[in-house]
Scaffold this active site. Structure first.
Site, PDB file in Angstrom:
ATOM      1  N   CYS A 170       0.814  -1.217   0.000  1.00 32.76           N
ATOM      2  CA  CYS A 170       0.000   0.000   0.000  1.00 32.76           C
ATOM      3  C   CYS A 170       0.845   1.264   0.000  1.00 32.76           C
ATOM      4  O   CYS A 170       0.384   2.308  -0.447  1.00 32.76           O
ATOM      5  CB  CYS A 170      -0.920   0.016   1.223  1.00 32.76           C
ATOM      6  SG  CYS A 170      -2.185  -1.264   1.173  1.00 32.76           S
ATOM      7  N   ARG A 216      -4.897   5.951  -1.647  1.00 31.08           N
ATOM      8  CA  ARG A 216      -5.266   4.530  -1.569  1.00 31.08           C
ATOM      9  C   ARG A 216      -5.492   4.104  -0.127  1.00 31.08           C
ATOM     10  O   ARG A 216      -6.485   3.423   0.173  1.00 31.08           O
ATOM     11  CB  ARG A 216      -4.162   3.676  -2.194  1.00 31.08           C
ATOM     12  CG  ARG A 216      -4.478   2.188  -2.136  1.00 31.08           C
ATOM     13  CD  ARG A 216      -3.340   1.342  -2.643  1.00 31.08           C
ATOM     14  NE  ARG A 216      -3.710  -0.067  -2.699  1.00 31.08           N
ATOM     15  CZ  ARG A 216      -2.896  -1.039  -3.059  1.00 31.08           C
ATOM     16  NH1 ARG A 216      -1.653  -0.759  -3.395  1.00 31.08           N
ATOM     17  NH2 ARG A 216      -3.306  -2.277  -3.086  1.00 31.08           N
TER      18      ARG A 216
END
Length: 278
Positions: A170, A216
């Protein structure tokens, strides 16, 4: 071509089965496909007979380096050397058969292949942790400003009843590596005439990558907060990865547009040439 296939087919099979099947290295097949397209695009220049003077001395030197790297990587299971050796060997083949001028036409493809090489784990871990912490801090602060009940401990975000850990995929170095490759490929395709503009956009890809990672992480946090843990870890988790690269691409194009305005609306050589013809 047959020799390269015999050497690297087992390597590619192992990459697809192991390294490239992970979130951290999932960009590998995309980079490989783009390298093949770049090679196909430069095929006419590679076959050009003008100034085609093979360079055997330099060619065999690069071949020796590539073969030694391949043997070391294959025998000792060092994927970094095994995959990286392909760059040296392809360059050597071009020098032995065609020459320096033809090798120069393939410089970007050979450079772009670097993004296909899996990075050593210790190197990635050393640089990933600070990036994850920075992304976690920014994501926490932005969501806190919007009134969400969120707190942070290291790379763990607590929002409502849920705890989320910011993983390497991530907000890690591999994401930055992939987005940098995407940005450089974009630069190669659009081919701006200004070197300063190209360098500026390449540097801007680093904060663009960071911003896309923050978006994100915030998206996954909000998905978990509103829809539950299963939604955050299921299909929407993978979909957030698509959103990451979509946002990054939009930011790259936006930054390029802003630079075009800043540089007085310069056009690429191809566009200017076509405009003159019309």
């Amino acid at each position: 071509a047959a020799g390269l296939m015999c050497m690297y087919a087992p390597t590619l099979v192992e990459l697809f089965r192991n390294v490239w099947s992970t979130d951290q290295q999932g960009h590998g097949p995309i980079i490989l496909a783009l390298c093949i397209w770049l090679f196909y695009r430069k095929w006419p220049a590679l076959l050009a007979t003008e100034n085609s003077r093979p360079s055997p001395l330099l060619g065999w030197l690069l071949m020796l380096i590539g073969v030694l790297a391949y043997v070391l990587g294959r025998s000792q299971d060092i994927i970094f050397f095994e995959v990286g050796s392909a760059i040296w060997i392809i360059a050597a083949i071009v020098l032995l058969l065609r020459g320096k001028r033809q090798l120069a036409s393939l410089w970007f493809m050979l450079f772009f292949m670097i993004f296909m090489i899996p990075l050593p784990g210790q190197f990635v871990d050393a640089l990933t942790q600070p990036m994850k912490i920075a992304v976690s801090i920014v994501a926490e602060q932005v969501l806190y400003w919007f009134g969400y009940p969120i707190a942070r401990s290291g790379v763990i975000l607590q929002i409502g009843p849920y705890q989320l850990m910011v993983a390497d995929a991530c907000a890690g170095l591999q994401t930055l590596f992939t987005l940098e490759a995407l940005g450089l490929f974009y630069l190669n395709v659009v081919r701006h005439s200004s070197a300063v503009r190209n360098i500026t956009l390449a540097i801007l890809i680093i904060p663009i990558s960071f911003t896309a990672n923050v978006i994100r992480v915030m998206a996954l946090t909000l998905i978990t907060y509103y829809l539950g843990d299963e939604a955050g870890q299921g299909f929407l988790h993978g979909f957030a990865g698509i959103v990451l690269f979509s946002v990054a691409l939009l930011l790259i194009i936006s930054a390029d547009t802003a630079l075009r305005v800043g540089f007085g609306g310069q056009k690429t050589p191809e566009l200017a040439h076509n405009g003159k013809q019309s």
